[in-house]
Design an enzyme around this catalytic site. Structure first.
Site, PDB file in Angstrom:
ATOM      1  CG  ASP A 130      -5.795 -12.509   4.194  1.00 38.58           C
ATOM      2  OD1 ASP A 130      -6.104 -11.646   5.040  1.00 38.58           O
ATOM      3  OD2 ASP A 130      -6.623 -13.050   3.455  1.00 38.58           O
ATOM      4  N   GLY A 190       0.820  -1.216   0.000  1.00 38.59           N
ATOM      5  CA  GLY A 190       0.000   0.000   0.000  1.00 38.59           C
ATOM      6  C   GLY A 190       0.849   1.259   0.000  1.00 38.59           C
ATOM      7  CD  GLN A 191      -1.859   6.380  -0.116  1.00 45.66           C
ATOM      8  OE1 GLN A 191      -1.389   7.209  -0.894  1.00 45.66           O
ATOM      9  NE2 GLN A 191      -3.061   6.515   0.388  1.00 45.66           N
ATOM     10  CG  LEU A 192       1.713   4.480   5.995  1.00 48.01           C
ATOM     11  CD1 LEU A 192       2.470   5.813   5.916  1.00 48.01           C
ATOM     12  CD2 LEU A 192       0.703   4.520   7.145  1.00 48.01           C
ATOM     13  CE1 TYR A 197     -10.885   2.618   6.461  1.00 43.92           C
ATOM     14  CE2 TYR A 197     -11.474   4.891   6.978  1.00 43.92           C
ATOM     15  CZ  TYR A 197     -10.514   3.924   6.741  1.00 43.92           C
ATOM     16  OH  TYR A 197      -9.176   4.265   6.794  1.00 43.92           O
ATOM     17  CB  THR A 219      -8.134   1.917   2.610  1.00 44.52           C
ATOM     18  OG1 THR A 219      -7.704   1.259   1.414  1.00 44.52           O
ATOM     19  CG2 THR A 219      -7.082   1.743   3.694  1.00 44.52           C
ATOM     20  CE  LYS A 277      -7.997   2.164  10.176  1.00 36.34           C
ATOM     21  NZ  LYS A 277      -6.886   1.238   9.808  1.00 36.34           N
TER      22      LYS A 277
HETATM   23  N1  LIG Z   1      -5.792   6.465   2.661  1.00 37.67           N
HETATM   24  C1  LIG Z   1      -6.204   7.385   3.521  1.00 37.67           C
HETATM   25  O1  LIG Z   1      -6.666   8.461   3.140  1.00 37.67           O
HETATM   26  C2  LIG Z   1      -6.116   7.137   5.002  1.00 37.67           C
HETATM   27  C3  LIG Z   1      -6.526   8.136   5.881  1.00 37.67           C
HETATM   28  C4  LIG Z   1      -6.437   7.912   7.244  1.00 37.67           C
HETATM   29  C5  LIG Z   1      -5.923   6.719   7.719  1.00 37.67           C
HETATM   30  N2  LIG Z   1      -5.556   5.757   6.833  1.00 37.67           N
HETATM   31  C6  LIG Z   1      -5.025   4.490   7.377  1.00 37.67           C
HETATM   32  O2  LIG Z   1      -3.647   4.418   7.080  1.00 37.67           O
HETATM   33  C7  LIG Z   1      -3.260   3.067   6.891  1.00 37.67           C
HETATM   34  C8  LIG Z   1      -2.553   2.913   5.556  1.00 37.67           C
HETATM   35  O3  LIG Z   1      -3.458   3.267   4.528  1.00 37.67           O
HETATM   36  P1  LIG Z   1      -3.004   3.388   3.002  1.00 37.67           P
HETATM   37  O4  LIG Z   1      -3.531   4.679   2.495  1.00 37.67           O
HETATM   38  O5  LIG Z   1      -1.557   3.048   2.839  1.00 37.67           O
HETATM   39  O6  LIG Z   1      -3.901   2.232   2.386  1.00 37.67           O
HETATM   40  P2  LIG Z   1      -3.700   1.403   1.046  1.00 37.67           P
HETATM   41  O7  LIG Z   1      -2.821   2.114   0.092  1.00 37.67           O
HETATM   42  O8  LIG Z   1      -5.079   0.997   0.631  1.00 37.67           O
HETATM   43  O9  LIG Z   1      -2.904   0.140   1.573  1.00 37.67           O
HETATM   44  C9  LIG Z   1      -3.487  -0.816   2.386  1.00 37.67           C
HETATM   45  C10 LIG Z   1      -2.781  -2.112   2.090  1.00 37.67           C
HETATM   46  O10 LIG Z   1      -3.385  -3.132   2.894  1.00 37.67           O
HETATM   47  C11 LIG Z   1      -3.504  -4.268   2.090  1.00 37.67           C
HETATM   48  N3  LIG Z   1      -4.531  -5.157   2.585  1.00 37.67           N
HETATM   49  C12 LIG Z   1      -5.873  -5.088   2.453  1.00 37.67           C
HETATM   50  N4  LIG Z   1      -6.440  -6.159   3.025  1.00 37.67           N
HETATM   51  C13 LIG Z   1      -5.436  -6.918   3.518  1.00 37.67           C
HETATM   52  C14 LIG Z   1      -5.378  -8.155   4.194  1.00 37.67           C
HETATM   53  N5  LIG Z   1      -6.491  -8.832   4.483  1.00 37.67           N
HETATM   54  N6  LIG Z   1      -4.175  -8.643   4.545  1.00 37.67           N
HETATM   55  C15 LIG Z   1      -3.038  -7.983   4.258  1.00 37.67           C
HETATM   56  N7  LIG Z   1      -3.020  -6.816   3.590  1.00 37.67           N
HETATM   57  C16 LIG Z   1      -4.216  -6.294   3.237  1.00 37.67           C
HETATM   58  C17 LIG Z   1      -3.851  -3.753   0.715  1.00 37.67           C
HETATM   59  O11 LIG Z   1      -3.566  -4.755  -0.228  1.00 37.67           O
HETATM   60  P3  LIG Z   1      -4.290  -4.754  -1.664  1.00 37.67           P
HETATM   61  O12 LIG Z   1      -3.636  -3.654  -2.431  1.00 37.67           O
HETATM   62  O13 LIG Z   1      -4.027  -6.123  -2.163  1.00 37.67           O
HETATM   63  O14 LIG Z   1      -5.736  -4.473  -1.391  1.00 37.67           O
HETATM   64  C18 LIG Z   1      -2.924  -2.562   0.612  1.00 37.67           C
HETATM   65  O15 LIG Z   1      -1.666  -2.933   0.112  1.00 37.67           O
HETATM   66  C19 LIG Z   1      -4.545   2.251   7.031  1.00 37.67           C
HETATM   67  O16 LIG Z   1      -4.657   1.792   8.346  1.00 37.67           O
HETATM   68  C20 LIG Z   1      -5.644   3.254   6.764  1.00 37.67           C
HETATM   69  O17 LIG Z   1      -6.864   2.900   7.386  1.00 37.67           O
HETATM   70  C21 LIG Z   1      -5.612   5.940   5.500  1.00 37.67           C
END
Ligand SMILES: NC(=O)c1ccc[n+]([C@@H]2O[C@H](COP(=O)([O-])OP(=O)(O)OC[C@H]3O[C@@H](n4cnc5c(N)ncnc54)[C@H](OP(=O)(O)O)[C@@H]3O)[C@@H](O)[C@H]2O)c1
Length: 285
Positions: free
Chosen positions: A48, A24-26, A131, A72, A135
């Site tokens: 997973d 993922g992006q983070l 969601y 997400t 969280k």
């Molecule tokens: N994005 C935002 O705006 C935002 C804002 C506030 C907080 N956050 C939090 O920040 C954190 C990082 O978010 P992000 O933006 O980096 O999200 P992201 O880019 O969607 O990355 C999340 C990663 O988790 C993976 N994932 C999903 N289901 C999974 C599973 N069952 N087992 C293992 N990996 C799994 C996804 O894989 P796939 O690519 O295969 O689905 C993806 O690589 C999360 O906790 C999110 O809730 C995000």
């Protein structure tokens, strides 16, 4: 004794850092920020998190877990709250079960957005979406050994995010319609990853931390800044949240600030935007 101080992990061993959701992006940004450590970056294909970790996945002792794996898809969670909970609640419990110090990430969507001034750690959460609820339960599942970082509106140079969508649409269209009645802090994943390292390296107390970019804006204002910084001439048509008819409600005002004196402070979102565009240009070379 002196040697033990200088090398707490023993015999030149580097800190072993496990990253979940590394695709993922983070996760991507954390791999860069923790590059000096011995990083085990696990994508969904590697682990997973809805299933407990098995020994062969983790491969030995872990000194720190950076748990970014999450469901997400905010609108998708309304249709499948149990699926979202399996990742965001059970997945976090499984990361905590590794029994190493844990950083887990939560969201401004644990708030309903009605406060009208910045949310701090002592404000009571009241999520209005599935969601946000998963969280919030995930925060509790992280346990006492965790730093719980709430952040907002994440964007980075990889993955799906608003900035990358705007760059794509801006290259195709003269005008895009963007919501102008939600205010928040667009946070560059690279800045959050650096702040995570700061928090952990300083061994600041475990618990809840609000860490988001300085400044605030609406999505429409963010889109205009993206086009301006990227040299695109796309117009932004300002619309309301109601016009989009999305399944999940979003908070109208979800600016996050920390009331903790030692909280890492992030640069202004516009600086994050510039840093992200510079990273995208570098990656394109
Ligand atoms: N994005 C935002 O705006 C935002 C804002 C506030 C907080 N956050 C939090 O920040 C954190 C990082 O978010 P992000 O933006 O980096 O999200 P992201 O880019 O969607 O990355 C999340 C990663 O988790 C993976 N994932 C999903 N289901 C999974 C599973 N069952 N087992 C293992 N990996 C799994 C996804 O894989 P796939 O690519 O295969 O689905 C993806 O690589 C999360 O906790 C999110 O809730 C995000």
């Amino acid at each position: 004794m002196e040697l033990e101080h200088a090398d707490p992990l023993g015999a030149g061993r580097r800190r072993r850092v496990l990253i979940t959701g590394a695709g993922g992006q983070l996760g991507h940004a954390l791999r860069q920020a923790f590059a000096a450590d011995d990083v085990l970056a696990l994508t969904r294909a590697d682990w997973d998190v809805t299933q407990p970790a098995s020994v062969d996945r983790v491969q030995g002792d872990v000194d720190l877990v950076l748990h970014t794996a999450a469901w997400t898809d905010v609108d998708g969670a309304e249709a499948d709250p149990q699926g979202a909970a399996a990742v965001n609640v059970a997945g976090t419990a499984h990361a905590a079960a590794l029994r190493a110090p844990l950083v887990t990430y939560s969201t401004d969507y644990v708030f309903d957005g009605r406060k009208g001034s910045p949310y701090v750690e002592s404000d009571g959460p009241s999520p209005s979406s599935a969601y946000g609820r998963t969280k919030l339960h995930g925060e509790a599942a992280a346990g006492m050994r965790a730093w719980v970082i709430r952040t907002s509106w994440l964007f980075g140079s990889t993955g799906h995010n608003f900035l990358r969508t705007m760059l794509r649409l801006g290259a195709e269209r003269d005008e895009v319609a963007v919501v102008d009645d939600q205010r928040g802090c667009p946070t560059f994943a690279g800045h959050l990853a650096e702040a995570t390292r700061e928090l952990v390296d300083a061994d600041l107390p475990k618990g809840l931390w609000h860490i988001a970019a300085d400044g605030e804006c609406t999505w429409a204002e963010f889109a205009e800044a993206i086009f301006e910084e990227a040299g695109l001439h796309t117009r932004v048509r300002r619309i309301s949240t109601a016009e989009l008819e999305r399944p999940a409600p979003r908070p109208a005002y979800s600016v996050l600030r920390s009331e903790r004196a030692d909280a890492p402070r992030l640069p202004h979102w516009r600086e994050g935007l510039r840093a992200c565009l510079a990273e995208l240009r570098r990656d394109a070379l």
